[in-house]
Design a protein around this motif. Structure first.
Motif, PDB file in Angstrom:
ATOM      1  N   ALA A  37       0.821  -1.529   0.030  1.00 41.68           N
ATOM      2  CA  ALA A  37      -0.179  -0.100  -0.445  1.00 41.68           C
ATOM      3  C   ALA A  37       1.065   1.025  -0.287  1.00 41.68           C
ATOM      4  O   ALA A  37       0.426   2.202  -0.737  1.00 41.68           O
ATOM      5  N   LEU A  38       1.771   1.277   0.748  1.00 42.73           N
ATOM      6  CA  LEU A  38       3.263   2.639   0.299  1.00 42.73           C
ATOM      7  C   LEU A  38       3.581   2.446  -0.541  1.00 42.73           C
ATOM      8  O   LEU A  38       3.577   3.456  -1.590  1.00 42.73           O
ATOM      9  N   GLU A  39       4.030   1.652  -0.951  1.00 42.72           N
ATOM     10  CA  GLU A  39       4.652   1.840  -2.274  1.00 42.72           C
ATOM     11  C   GLU A  39       3.814   2.192  -3.540  1.00 42.72           C
ATOM     12  O   GLU A  39       4.282   2.620  -4.223  1.00 42.72           O
ATOM     13  N   ALA A  40       2.550   1.787  -3.603  1.00 43.78           N
ATOM     14  CA  ALA A  40       2.143   2.003  -4.514  1.00 43.78           C
ATOM     15  C   ALA A  40       1.495   3.875  -3.915  1.00 43.78           C
ATOM     16  O   ALA A  40       0.391   4.693  -5.256  1.00 43.78           O
ATOM     17  N   GLU A  41       1.526   4.201  -3.093  1.00 43.46           N
ATOM     18  CA  GLU A  41       1.738   5.763  -2.773  1.00 43.46           C
ATOM     19  C   GLU A  41       2.499   5.924  -3.524  1.00 43.46           C
ATOM     20  O   GLU A  41       3.131   7.998  -2.677  1.00 43.46           O
ATOM     21  N   GLY A  42       3.899   5.589  -3.472  1.00 42.39           N
ATOM     22  CA  GLY A  42       4.987   6.004  -3.778  1.00 42.39           C
ATOM     23  C   GLY A  42       6.495   5.730  -3.571  1.00 42.39           C
ATOM     24  O   GLY A  42       7.812   6.666  -3.558  1.00 42.39           O
ATOM     25  N   PHE A  43       5.864   5.524  -1.721  1.00 35.43           N
ATOM     26  CA  PHE A  43       6.771   5.484  -0.722  1.00 35.43           C
ATOM     27  C   PHE A  43       7.849   4.137  -1.939  1.00 35.43           C
ATOM     28  O   PHE A  43       7.640   3.359  -1.810  1.00 35.43           O
ATOM     29  N   SER A  44       9.583   4.223  -1.873  1.00 41.45           N
ATOM     30  CA  SER A  44      10.558   3.125  -2.295  1.00 41.45           C
ATOM     31  C   SER A  44      10.219   1.883  -0.951  1.00 41.45           C
ATOM     32  O   SER A  44       9.599   2.039   0.314  1.00 41.45           O
ATOM     33  N   THR A  45      10.606   0.813  -1.422  1.00 44.83           N
ATOM     34  CA  THR A  45      10.797  -0.511  -0.503  1.00 44.83           C
ATOM     35  C   THR A  45      11.140   0.118   0.516  1.00 44.83           C
ATOM     36  O   THR A  45      10.609  -0.049   2.250  1.00 44.83           O
ATOM     37  N   ALA A  46      12.313   0.174   1.226  1.00 43.44           N
ATOM     38  CA  ALA A  46      12.758   0.589   1.686  1.00 43.44           C
ATOM     39  C   ALA A  46      12.619   2.211   2.832  1.00 43.44           C
ATOM     40  O   ALA A  46      12.363   1.695   4.047  1.00 43.44           O
ATOM     41  N   ASP A  47      11.962   2.842   2.536  1.00 46.84           N
ATOM     42  CA  ASP A  47      11.226   3.888   2.730  1.00 46.84           C
ATOM     43  C   ASP A  47       9.902   3.714   4.138  1.00 46.84           C
ATOM     44  O   ASP A  47       9.658   3.753   4.854  1.00 46.84           O
ATOM     45  N   ALA A  48       9.252   2.431   2.578  1.00 47.50           N
ATOM     46  CA  ALA A  48       8.232   1.809   3.489  1.00 47.50           C
ATOM     47  C   ALA A  48       8.618   0.888   4.921  1.00 47.50           C
ATOM     48  O   ALA A  48       7.604   1.065   5.710  1.00 47.50           O
ATOM     49  N   ARG A  49       9.307   0.177   4.879  1.00 48.44           N
ATOM     50  CA  ARG A  49       9.876  -0.536   5.934  1.00 48.44           C
ATOM     51  C   ARG A  49      10.304   0.250   6.661  1.00 48.44           C
ATOM     52  O   ARG A  49       9.978   0.288   8.015  1.00 48.44           O
ATOM     53  N   GLU A  50      11.227   1.542   7.151  1.00 47.64           N
ATOM     54  CA  GLU A  50      11.469   2.092   7.624  1.00 47.64           C
ATOM     55  C   GLU A  50      10.363   2.671   8.253  1.00 47.64           C
ATOM     56  O   GLU A  50      10.345   2.859  10.001  1.00 47.64           O
ATOM     57  N   ALA A  51       9.649   3.237   7.236  1.00 41.52           N
ATOM     58  CA  ALA A  51       8.141   4.230   8.043  1.00 41.52           C
ATOM     59  C   ALA A  51       7.514   3.243   8.798  1.00 41.52           C
ATOM     60  O   ALA A  51       6.891   4.231   9.829  1.00 41.52           O
ATOM     61  N   LEU A  52       7.228   2.117   8.605  1.00 34.14           N
ATOM     62  CA  LEU A  52       6.670   0.940   9.416  1.00 34.14           C
ATOM     63  C   LEU A  52       7.139   1.085  10.843  1.00 34.14           C
ATOM     64  O   LEU A  52       6.744   0.825  12.256  1.00 34.14           O
ATOM     65  N   GLU A  53       8.870   0.472  11.099  1.00 33.33           N
ATOM     66  CA  GLU A  53       9.390   0.255  11.671  1.00 33.33           C
ATOM     67  C   GLU A  53       9.574   1.941  12.980  1.00 33.33           C
ATOM     68  O   GLU A  53       9.189   1.712  14.098  1.00 33.33           O
ATOM     69  N   VAL A  54       9.579   3.127  12.094  1.00 36.87           N
ATOM     70  CA  VAL A  54       9.412   4.361  12.975  1.00 36.87           C
ATOM     71  C   VAL A  54       7.653   4.040  13.315  1.00 36.87           C
ATOM     72  O   VAL A  54       7.570   4.539  14.983  1.00 36.87           O
ATOM     73  N   LEU A  55       7.079   3.916  12.895  1.00 37.18           N
ATOM     74  CA  LEU A  55       5.518   3.977  13.614  1.00 37.18           C
ATOM     75  C   LEU A  55       5.286   2.373  13.914  1.00 37.18           C
ATOM     76  O   LEU A  55       4.472   3.043  15.684  1.00 37.18           O
ATOM     77  N   GLU A  56       5.533   1.725  14.596  1.00 40.61           N
ATOM     78  CA  GLU A  56       5.572   0.942  15.396  1.00 40.61           C
ATOM     79  C   GLU A  56       6.727   1.341  16.252  1.00 40.61           C
ATOM     80  O   GLU A  56       6.195   0.951  17.851  1.00 40.61           O
ATOM     81  N   MET A  57       7.775   1.384  16.901  1.00 33.34           N
ATOM     82  CA  MET A  57       8.714   1.647  17.436  1.00 33.34           C
ATOM     83  C   MET A  57       8.030   3.287  18.446  1.00 33.34           C
ATOM     84  O   MET A  57       8.067   3.377  19.844  1.00 33.34           O
ATOM     85  N   ARG A  58       7.522   3.838  18.217  1.00 28.85           N
ATOM     86  CA  ARG A  58       6.550   5.135  18.505  1.00 28.85           C
ATOM     87  C   ARG A  58       5.951   4.800  19.322  1.00 28.85           C
ATOM     88  O   ARG A  58       4.678   6.175  19.738  1.00 28.85           O
ATOM     89  N   GLY A  59       4.585   3.738  18.857  1.00 29.40           N
ATOM     90  CA  GLY A  59       3.539   3.623  19.216  1.00 29.40           C
ATOM     91  C   GLY A  59       2.728   4.031  18.445  1.00 29.40           C
ATOM     92  O   GLY A  59       1.619   3.645  18.508  1.00 29.40           O
ATOM     93  N   TYR A  60       2.486   4.643  17.185  1.00 29.73           N
ATOM     94  CA  TYR A  60       1.507   4.224  16.331  1.00 29.73           C
ATOM     95  C   TYR A  60       0.932   3.179  16.109  1.00 29.73           C
ATOM     96  O   TYR A  60      -0.311   3.034  15.536  1.00 29.73           O
ATOM     97  N   LEU A  61       1.793   2.333  16.108  1.00 28.23           N
ATOM     98  CA  LEU A  61       1.072   0.997  15.076  1.00 28.23           C
ATOM     99  C   LEU A  61       1.724   0.284  16.113  1.00 28.23           C
ATOM    100  O   LEU A  61       2.114  -0.108  16.996  1.00 28.23           O
ATOM    101  N   TYR A  62       0.909  -1.368  16.343  1.00 24.44           N
ATOM    102  CA  TYR A  62       1.432  -1.814  16.813  1.00 24.44           C
ATOM    103  C   TYR A  62       0.426  -3.699  16.271  1.00 24.44           C
ATOM    104  O   TYR A  62      -0.300  -2.989  15.300  1.00 24.44           O
ATOM    105  N   ARG A  63       1.355  -4.900  16.997  1.00 24.15           N
ATOM    106  CA  ARG A  63       1.352  -6.419  15.955  1.00 24.15           C
ATOM    107  C   ARG A  63       0.355  -7.113  17.366  1.00 24.15           C
ATOM    108  O   ARG A  63       0.588  -7.653  18.266  1.00 24.15           O
TER     109      ARG A  63
END
Length: 72
Positions: A37-63
Motif C-alpha cells: 500500500a505504501l509502495e503504491a503511494e510512491g514510497f520506496s521499499t526501504a522507506d516503507a519499511r522504515e516508516a513501519l518501523e518508526v510507527l511501531e517503535m513510537r507506538g502508532y502501530l502495534y502487532r
C-alpha cells in the motif's frame, strides 16, 4: 513528556495517513500488504519499511499475531 503522542518525522506521518485509509480497524493488515500500500503511494521499499518501523517503535502501530493495527 506530557503523555501525548511521540512526534514522528514527516515521511512517517504520510505513511500513517496512507495506512489509516488502508487498515481495517477490526482485523488490521499484514505487513506485506502494508508495504504494498505504501509502495503504491510512491514510497520506496526501504522507506516503507522504515516508516513501519518508526510507527511501531513510537507506538502508532502495534502487532496482533501477523497483523499491524493502528493505536487508538
Amino acid at each position: 513528556m506530557d503523555g501525548g503522542s511521540t512526534p514522528i518525522p514527516p515521511f512517517a506521518e504520510e505513511a500513517l495517513a496512507v495506512l489509516q485509509d488502508t487498515i481495517d480497524d477490526s482485523s488490521g493488515i499484514e505487513e506485506q500488504s502494508a508495504l504494498k500500500a505504501l509502495e503504491a503511494e510512491g514510497f520506496s521499499t526501504a522507506d516503507a519499511r522504515e516508516a513501519l518501523e518508526v510507527l511501531e517503535m513510537r507506538g502508532y502501530l502495534y502487532r496482533v499475531e501477523n497483523q499491524l493495527r493502528i493505536t487508538d
